[in-house]
Scaffold this active site. Structure first.
Site, PDB file in Angstrom:
ATOM      1  N   THR A 109       0.863  -1.170   0.000  1.00 46.02           N
ATOM      2  CA  THR A 109       0.000   0.000   0.000  1.00 46.02           C
ATOM      3  C   THR A 109       0.904   1.226   0.000  1.00 46.02           C
ATOM      4  OG1 THR A 109      -1.682  -1.157   1.310  1.00 46.02           O
ATOM      5  CG2 THR A 109      -1.760   1.228   1.368  1.00 46.02           C
ATOM      6  N   GLY A 147      -0.762  -3.565   4.968  1.00 42.93           N
ATOM      7  CA  GLY A 147      -1.868  -4.508   4.990  1.00 42.93           C
ATOM      8  C   GLY A 147      -2.463  -4.682   6.376  1.00 42.93           C
TER       9      GLY A 147
END
Length: 535
Positions: free
Chosen positions: A357, A440
């Protein structure tokens, strides 16, 4: 004051504007946008678009977005849920007919219709100052000209090479002679540049309808997906402004996005930890780490039992974050021994692997604060590339379950349980810190470690991100190498099954707004390639 003999860096200080991202070029882009007259939200979208080009394993327009935005002078926090929904044909029966007994990370069935572009446009229209064309221009230029691959990006790329090799288009464009791009290799994405230009000129509709959508649908159908152009057309309006959730902690208000995101875990963990006296031994002391791990085990247990799409399943946010409930959780934690078994909650099961991410934050001269997170979920998402449009498609649907009756069971037009969570701290009606920690499932653990490092143990912003981390996962306590051996020994004696990990936990950014002195303080995680900059 940090030890200047030791490796590390100081927090960045500025007075007009600041950005912190996971890549230097993205941070510089955000600063450039601020200097061109854009606000914090404009700068965040511009930086994220650049990251979609130069940190392609972590984020992209084929993924999802969440945002918290605190407009100066309003005392409010605006929340955006830019997570996409499963296609209309995504039923448990269909997936089982295709031979699946569980979600598969490289399957087209794990690709939900991406929500990021819908979110970018809605945020820009509601709160931006510049046009999407201006905001996306830096990313388009880099995608056309190429950019050298940085160290952490190259490391992640190498790990994901087997996944990329499974998809012909991904292998053709994201591997070089069958191998990952290496540090210093220049990587360009001309097809993605064309797509970004179309979005800048015609808005999100260019992404969700017409030739770009048709290309994504063709790639997914070729991989066995049920996706249709109608599913993508419906995705144009998928992003929505939602009411943020919050908790009072140490005289501040900590804000998170509501479910289907997992920000409620942060509020839950802060509720539990806030009932504990600050232990002796400092932030790396065994008592502090043990309590934090135990609080996390309980919160993640509840996440696996209850967290899902609230438009289709009731999620008891109020109960899970209430004082009464967090007091019950606190009572379960003993300082002398780890819990051997957790009390049951829902249908908790083993978590999937950690994910990739990007998180970034921006504060502008007016005091607008933006906490922004965008993700493909796993490294390079599903590994499925829509070749003509240059869109790498995420695998956020890997967060679904196939068990009938589970609140997070896949269903048509349903959003999966989400891990990406931007954070915002407010005090006395003003934003004092946009912050976030990538990684995550680690994110709630990472956020609460960071917050307590800074506000409870007094570490400066950069030290709070630098400090070694740990995370309870799949029955093990995964620890970074920086945690002292003596502490690991004590944790083991308490009953924790410690194991060293190859790659560190997550990465984060934060900007503290010192209203009294008119100073911005920024920090960026050394676990990534980025930096904080201000002016």
């Amino acid at each position: 004051m940090r030890d200047f003999h030791a490796p590390g860096r100081s927090p960045v200080l500025a007075s007009h504007g600041m950005a912190a991202t996971s890549m230097p070029a993205a941070t510089l882009t955000a600063i450039d946008i601020l200097r061109q007259g854009g606000n914090a939200l404009d700068a965040a979208i511009a930086a994220c678009a650049v990251l979609a080009v130069i940190e392609p394993q972590s984020t992209g327009i084929g993924g999802d977005n969440f945002c918290l935005y605190a407009p100066a002078g309003t005392g409010k926090v605006v929340a955006m849920n830019g997570s996409g929904r499963a296609p209309a044909g995504a039923t448990p029966e269909k997936l089982r007919a295709d031979g699946l007994t569980a979600m598969v990370n490289t399957s087209a069935h794990s690709v939900t219709v991406p929500g990021a572009v819908s979110a970018w446009e809605k945020l820009n229209k509601a709160h931006g100052k510049l046009s999407l064309a201006q905001i996306l221009a830096p990313a388009i230029k880099i995608a056309e000209e190429g950019h050298p691959v940085h160290g952490r990006v190259a490391s992640d790329w190498e790990s994901a090479a087997p996944k990329l090799a499974k998809n012909a288009a991904a292998a053709k464009h994201f591997l070089k002679d069958g191998k990952a791009f290496a540090v210093g290799d220049k990587f360009a994405q001309p097809a993605l540049a064309k797509t970004l230009r179309a979005i800048g000129e015609r808005g999100a509709k260019a992404f969700y309808e017409g030739e770009i959508a048709a290309d994504m649908v063709a790639a997914l159908q070729a991989a066995g997906g049920t996706h249709t152009e109608a599913d993508f057309a419906a995705g144009l309006d998928v992003a929505e402004f939602v009411t943020p959730i919050q908790t009072r902690w140490k005289g501040m208000d900590v804000y998170q996005c509501p479910p289907n995101g997992s920000g409620l875990l942060v509020l839950q963990m802060l509720g539990v930890l806030g009932q504990c006296e600050t232990p002796e031994g400092g932030p790396l002391g065994v008592t502090r780490l043990h309590r934090h791990v135990e609080a996390a085990r309980l919160a993640y247990r509840d996440r696996d039992g209850f967290l899902a799409d609230p438009s289709q399943v009731e999620v008891p946010v109020g109960k899970l974050t209430s004082d009464d409930y967090t007091k019950q959780l606190r009572a379960l934690i003993r300082d002398d021994v780890a819990m051997r078994e957790l009390p049951p909650a829902g249908m908790a099961e083993m978590l999937p692997k950690h994910k990739d991410t990007v998180y970034l934050c921006v504060v502008d001269a007016e005091g607008n604060a933006c906490s922004f997170i965008n993700s493909l979920f796993e490294s390079f998402g599903s590994g499925i590339l829509a070749e003509k449009s240059g869109v790498m498609l995420h695998n956020r649907g890997f967060g679904f379950r196939l068990q009938e009756g589970h609140p997070n069971c896949i269903a048509p037009n349903k959003r999966p349980m989400h891990t990406i969570i931007p954070g915002m701290v407010m005090k006395d009606g003003r934003a004092i810190m946009p912050f976030g920690v990538m990684g995550g499932h680690f994110q709630p653990m990472g956020q609460t470690l960071f917050l307590t490092n800074h506000f409870e143990f007094g570490l400066d912003l950069q030290e709070s991100l630098d400090l070694p981390r740990l995370f309870p996962y799949a029955g093990k306590l995964q620890v970074e190498r920086g945690i002292p051996a003596s502490v690991l020994d004590q944790l083991s004696r308490l009953g924790h099954n410690c194991e060293l990990i190859d790659k560190p936990h997550g990465g984060g950014q934060a900007i503290f707004i010192d209203h009294a002195r008119g100073v911005l303080v920024g920090a960026s995680d050394p676990r990534k390639d980025g930096c904080a900059l201000g002016y």
